[in-house]
Enzyme design. Sequence first.
Site, PDB file in Angstrom:
ATOM      1  N   HIS A  88     -22.966  -9.609  20.948  1.00 46.74           N
ATOM      2  CA  HIS A  88     -21.516  -9.598  20.706  1.00 46.74           C
ATOM      3  C   HIS A  88     -21.254  -9.854  19.229  1.00 46.74           C
ATOM      4  O   HIS A  88     -22.156 -10.200  18.473  1.00 46.74           O
ATOM      5  CB  HIS A  88     -20.808 -10.668  21.544  1.00 46.74           C
ATOM      6  CG  HIS A  88     -21.149 -12.065  21.144  1.00 46.74           C
ATOM      7  ND1 HIS A  88     -22.200 -12.754  21.704  1.00 46.74           N
ATOM      8  CD2 HIS A  88     -20.606 -12.913  20.225  1.00 46.74           C
ATOM      9  CE1 HIS A  88     -22.277 -13.965  21.161  1.00 46.74           C
ATOM     10  NE2 HIS A  88     -21.323 -14.085  20.257  1.00 46.74           N
ATOM     11  N   HIS A 133     -19.088 -13.098  27.230  1.00 46.66           N
ATOM     12  CA  HIS A 133     -18.247 -12.370  26.286  1.00 46.66           C
ATOM     13  C   HIS A 133     -19.010 -11.189  25.703  1.00 46.66           C
ATOM     14  O   HIS A 133     -20.220 -11.242  25.532  1.00 46.66           O
ATOM     15  CB  HIS A 133     -17.685 -13.254  25.174  1.00 46.66           C
ATOM     16  CG  HIS A 133     -18.704 -13.989  24.347  1.00 46.66           C
ATOM     17  ND1 HIS A 133     -19.978 -14.244  24.765  1.00 46.66           N
ATOM     18  CD2 HIS A 133     -18.598 -14.534  23.100  1.00 46.66           C
ATOM     19  CE1 HIS A 133     -20.613 -14.917  23.827  1.00 46.66           C
ATOM     20  NE2 HIS A 133     -19.817 -15.091  22.809  1.00 46.66           N
ATOM     21  N   HIS A 148     -19.454 -13.745  12.795  1.00 44.78           N
ATOM     22  CA  HIS A 148     -20.897 -13.606  13.063  1.00 44.78           C
ATOM     23  C   HIS A 148     -21.177 -12.492  14.042  1.00 44.78           C
ATOM     24  O   HIS A 148     -20.309 -12.044  14.783  1.00 44.78           O
ATOM     25  CB  HIS A 148     -21.505 -14.926  13.572  1.00 44.78           C
ATOM     26  CG  HIS A 148     -21.101 -15.304  14.974  1.00 44.78           C
ATOM     27  ND1 HIS A 148     -20.095 -16.195  15.243  1.00 44.78           N
ATOM     28  CD2 HIS A 148     -21.587 -14.928  16.187  1.00 44.78           C
ATOM     29  CE1 HIS A 148     -19.978 -16.352  16.552  1.00 44.78           C
ATOM     30  NE2 HIS A 148     -20.866 -15.585  17.157  1.00 44.78           N
ATOM     31  N   HIS A 180     -22.803 -24.206  23.017  1.00 39.54           N
ATOM     32  CA  HIS A 180     -21.355 -24.069  23.012  1.00 39.54           C
ATOM     33  C   HIS A 180     -20.775 -24.604  24.316  1.00 39.54           C
ATOM     34  O   HIS A 180     -21.363 -24.380  25.389  1.00 39.54           O
ATOM     35  CB  HIS A 180     -20.958 -22.597  22.885  1.00 39.54           C
ATOM     36  CG  HIS A 180     -21.316 -21.971  21.575  1.00 39.54           C
ATOM     37  ND1 HIS A 180     -20.868 -22.475  20.383  1.00 39.54           N
ATOM     38  CD2 HIS A 180     -22.064 -20.888  21.270  1.00 39.54           C
ATOM     39  CE1 HIS A 180     -21.327 -21.720  19.385  1.00 39.54           C
ATOM     40  NE2 HIS A 180     -22.063 -20.755  19.895  1.00 39.54           N
ATOM     41  N   TYR A 189     -27.448 -20.759  14.555  1.00 46.44           N
ATOM     42  CA  TYR A 189     -26.814 -19.864  13.577  1.00 46.44           C
ATOM     43  C   TYR A 189     -27.535 -19.965  12.244  1.00 46.44           C
ATOM     44  O   TYR A 189     -27.887 -21.069  11.813  1.00 46.44           O
ATOM     45  CB  TYR A 189     -25.356 -20.266  13.354  1.00 46.44           C
ATOM     46  CG  TYR A 189     -24.425 -19.956  14.492  1.00 46.44           C
ATOM     47  CD1 TYR A 189     -23.712 -18.768  14.523  1.00 46.44           C
ATOM     48  CD2 TYR A 189     -24.250 -20.848  15.536  1.00 46.44           C
ATOM     49  CE1 TYR A 189     -22.838 -18.473  15.568  1.00 46.44           C
ATOM     50  CE2 TYR A 189     -23.382 -20.572  16.585  1.00 46.44           C
ATOM     51  CZ  TYR A 189     -22.685 -19.381  16.592  1.00 46.44           C
ATOM     52  OH  TYR A 189     -21.827 -19.098  17.631  1.00 46.44           O
ATOM     53  N   GLU A 199     -26.187 -15.172  14.803  1.00 46.67           N
ATOM     54  CA  GLU A 199     -26.458 -16.092  15.902  1.00 46.67           C
ATOM     55  C   GLU A 199     -27.562 -15.495  16.776  1.00 46.67           C
ATOM     56  O   GLU A 199     -27.576 -14.285  17.018  1.00 46.67           O
ATOM     57  CB  GLU A 199     -25.191 -16.265  16.756  1.00 46.67           C
ATOM     58  CG  GLU A 199     -25.397 -17.182  17.970  1.00 46.67           C
ATOM     59  CD  GLU A 199     -24.202 -17.248  18.923  1.00 46.67           C
ATOM     60  OE1 GLU A 199     -23.393 -16.291  18.949  1.00 46.67           O
ATOM     61  OE2 GLU A 199     -24.097 -18.246  19.651  1.00 46.67           O
TER      62      GLU A 199
END
Lengths: 241, 241, 241, 241
Positions: A88, A133, A148, A180, A189, A199
């Site tokens: 993503h 996501h 990112h 997260h 990261y 990431e």
Amino acid sequence: MDYAGFKVGSDSDLDTFARRIKEHGIEVGEIGAGEQPGLGRRLSFIVPTGHRIELFSEMALSDHGPMTRNPEIWREEPHGMRVTRFDHCNLHGPNIDQVVEFFTEVLDFSLTEAAETPEGIAAAFLSCSNKAHDVAFIRRAEPAKFHHVAFSLDSWHEVGQAADIIARYDIPLDIGPTRHGITRGQTIYFFDPSGNRNEVFAGGFIYYPDNPKRVWSMDQIGKAIFYYQRELNQRFMSVVT
Amino acid sequence: MDYAGFKVGSDSDLDTFARRIKEHGIEVGEIGAGEQPGLGRRLSFIVPTGHRIELFSEMALSDHGPMTRNPEIWREEPHGMRVTRFDHCNLHGPNIDQVVEFFTEVLDFSLTEAAETPEGIAAAFLSCSNKAHDVAFIRRAEPAKFHHVAFSLDSWHEVGQAADIIARYDIPLDIGPTRHGITRGQTIYFFDPSGNRNEVFAGGFIYYPDNPKRVWSMDQIGKAIFYYQRELNQRFMSVVT
Amino acid sequence: MDYAGFKVGSDSDLDTFARRIKEHGIEVGEIGAGEQPGLGRRLSFIVPTGHRIELFSEMALSDHGPMTRNPEIWREEPHGMRVTRFDHCNLHGPNIDQVVEFFTEVLDFSLTEAAETPEGIAAAFLSCSNKAHDVAFIRRAEPAKFHHVAFSLDSWHEVGQAADIIARYDIPLDIGPTRHGITRGQTIYFFDPSGNRNEVFAGGFIYYPDNPKRVWSMDQIGKAIFYYQRELNQRFMSVVT
Amino acid sequence: MDYAGFKVGSDSDLDTFARRIKEHGIEVGEIGAGEQPGLGRRLSFIVPTGHRIELFSEMALSDHGPMTRNPEIWREEPHGMRVTRFDHCNLHGPNIDQVVEFFTEVLDFSLTEAAETPEGIAAAFLSCSNKAHDVAFIRRAEPAKFHHVAFSLDSWHEVGQAADIIARYDIPLDIGPTRHGITRGQTIYFFDPSGNRNEVFAGGFIYYPDNPKRVWSMDQIGKAIFYYQRELNQRFMSVVT
């Protein structure tokens, strides 16, 4: 960032999306097949955060892609960070409520998780799959910013191996290994030689379309972003164009 | 097995599927809402392998489900095998080509991976998500047989913990920890007190609808089923009704 | 197997052990420094199971050994099975009680764990460190047999990666991934191109000299050897000279 | 910290150590058996950093200790952070060269790894086992300070689970999950309700007495302490009495 592209199911879907995007009041350009090697015709348009998004339905397969006949787990032993795929990107800009409306109503994404303020959505996580996501939008005054790009790893073990590689070769670390709260992904990261934030992450919940939307309030935003540290840090706020 | 049920997106999807199933020549029954607690109306029908499949669009959420407001990673610390969700079931019967046709053309599943013989498909892995499979059908002369039900774990580490628990409590082991060639899942099988085979597994590839179908030939079927052992064993062939 | 060698603390320890071994009634030969490249003088003797054991105190360090000045986690990224070191060997022969007496009373090993029968010890695990074993002896009528050599991995995750490599390259698998009841090591066994059995494993308890000896009875020997399968298999009984 | 105690092999070893400590010029007190429940007689003395160290040879086993007859992997399924044992403590004070001399020459420890300055050793990691350290001393002007106590976990996976637990229950995090350059341990630090810093960690190299000493220079001290972050942080410098 020049643009982020999503692959749709068929060429006729491109026509359908072109119509729906125009009906939503957004101008749609078209780029002919072959403008990029191996890539079919593309729709190109600017979403309310100022980012250029493209849709396409045809992309040539790599000659070195996964085996399909009696497929071994890998052709050649993986090395380095053992990334399995692009996952993503995370984009910053204004008009988050509007970009969510566009992605959910026009592009058929789901809003899986959000950080909400009295003024509207501050952070939106949007999925067109079973992933937590496929793209994320974060509120920021300046339009069209890039935060990112993320690549997928198999497990927390691989996140640790990525951390070893980052440290061994003195690659600039941003933050991690951590987790997260939003998406629950286990993550690290770092900055590549161009200065872009990358990431690599593993895990995260499996999203089903009937899942209730997860919502974070701003008083818990530290834990939402970095579940372990429970606070934002200034460095993680930087973006590029 | 009484039946396997799939949840569809909306109540109107039930009407659409009822029509499509009948047009395919399969009789459809309907069971009223509330026949099972918390469950809406259901379509019920027999697929070509002899199994009863049901579709529904409404199911009440558990009071003890995941948090949705500032959601912690878990409410209470997980214990036992740390299963995250039901994943799929594996069903045996005749007419595999026909059941594949039905699931792909009528129910909009994809055939992600198959073991093929000159006489047709011997093993079919079907997905309606980004998972490598949501249901599998295996060729067998007797109709309507049940092979196993599978639950999802987070990682190979958890597969090892499940193995520890199975051994510690002298639960009958079938096979594992091992990996499947098909789906690439990391897995262990055991029998519950009712004599049913259960699988807990992790990993497996992420399926996208544009993935080329993976195909195994029967001379590699050992590796397809158990990638590490590279041979079937007789015990794994047992089924129940 | 030609011989198994153990490194002692100093050259004078060699003299002490030579005296103690002779006092125990076992003949001791000496091999001069340099007979093998980089290796100092060696004591050589036959233990009651018929195996040749050697002791030495000096061995040259590899030019490619671990870094000692600001040491990175590795010089070059590990690949393959990611073995960290040689760990132990497993030897079969008669007179297990006598070999245990020799290793504990003369060579200062501890018996950490054993399988015992009314006729004496059937399987002895001996440590001269904090490891669950540095050598194992198993009862068998024929003397001087070799069962396997074992290399250390960092975690169960690496055991799974070793299994992937073994399967991907069609290396003959013996058994695993599994866990031993004895030592608790997580393990996989395979045969190298010479036909010798190799083990790569992780974990196992940390042994302290004040730990009570762990003892297995023969009715639980299946679980002692393979904690998950809970039964021996015939293939695992093979040895070479 | 009141004192840190080490268990020696036998009661007569206590006499030997008492003599050696006195010969080294350090006063030795003795505390009678039973002053603490289950604990035999103890030697008590102050080392050059100002910390009280004790030696004992007898401690009663817990009724709930590990099984020794056909031992299962655990009696009851582990929960929480799944700590396997106490591992080491980290103590701050002056006279690090002298405390290293005392631990290596009098108590038979090895100096496995050190951070060195022109003025002498700034950080010393001392082992009496195959572990990378059993105690660590760090240079600080004030004597007899306590930095942290550390407990052992099985793997990086468990370090991640500990991080989840720390975050879920809002336990104050110090730093981690990360890795140390020194010892290579994978680690997380947190504060308990008394305000003491605790570490849970996994991995770290296996030490053998013939390993060359690993040495860090002060220009790499960030990487030595936190291999991933590559810099110290002020919070990690705090100590208590």
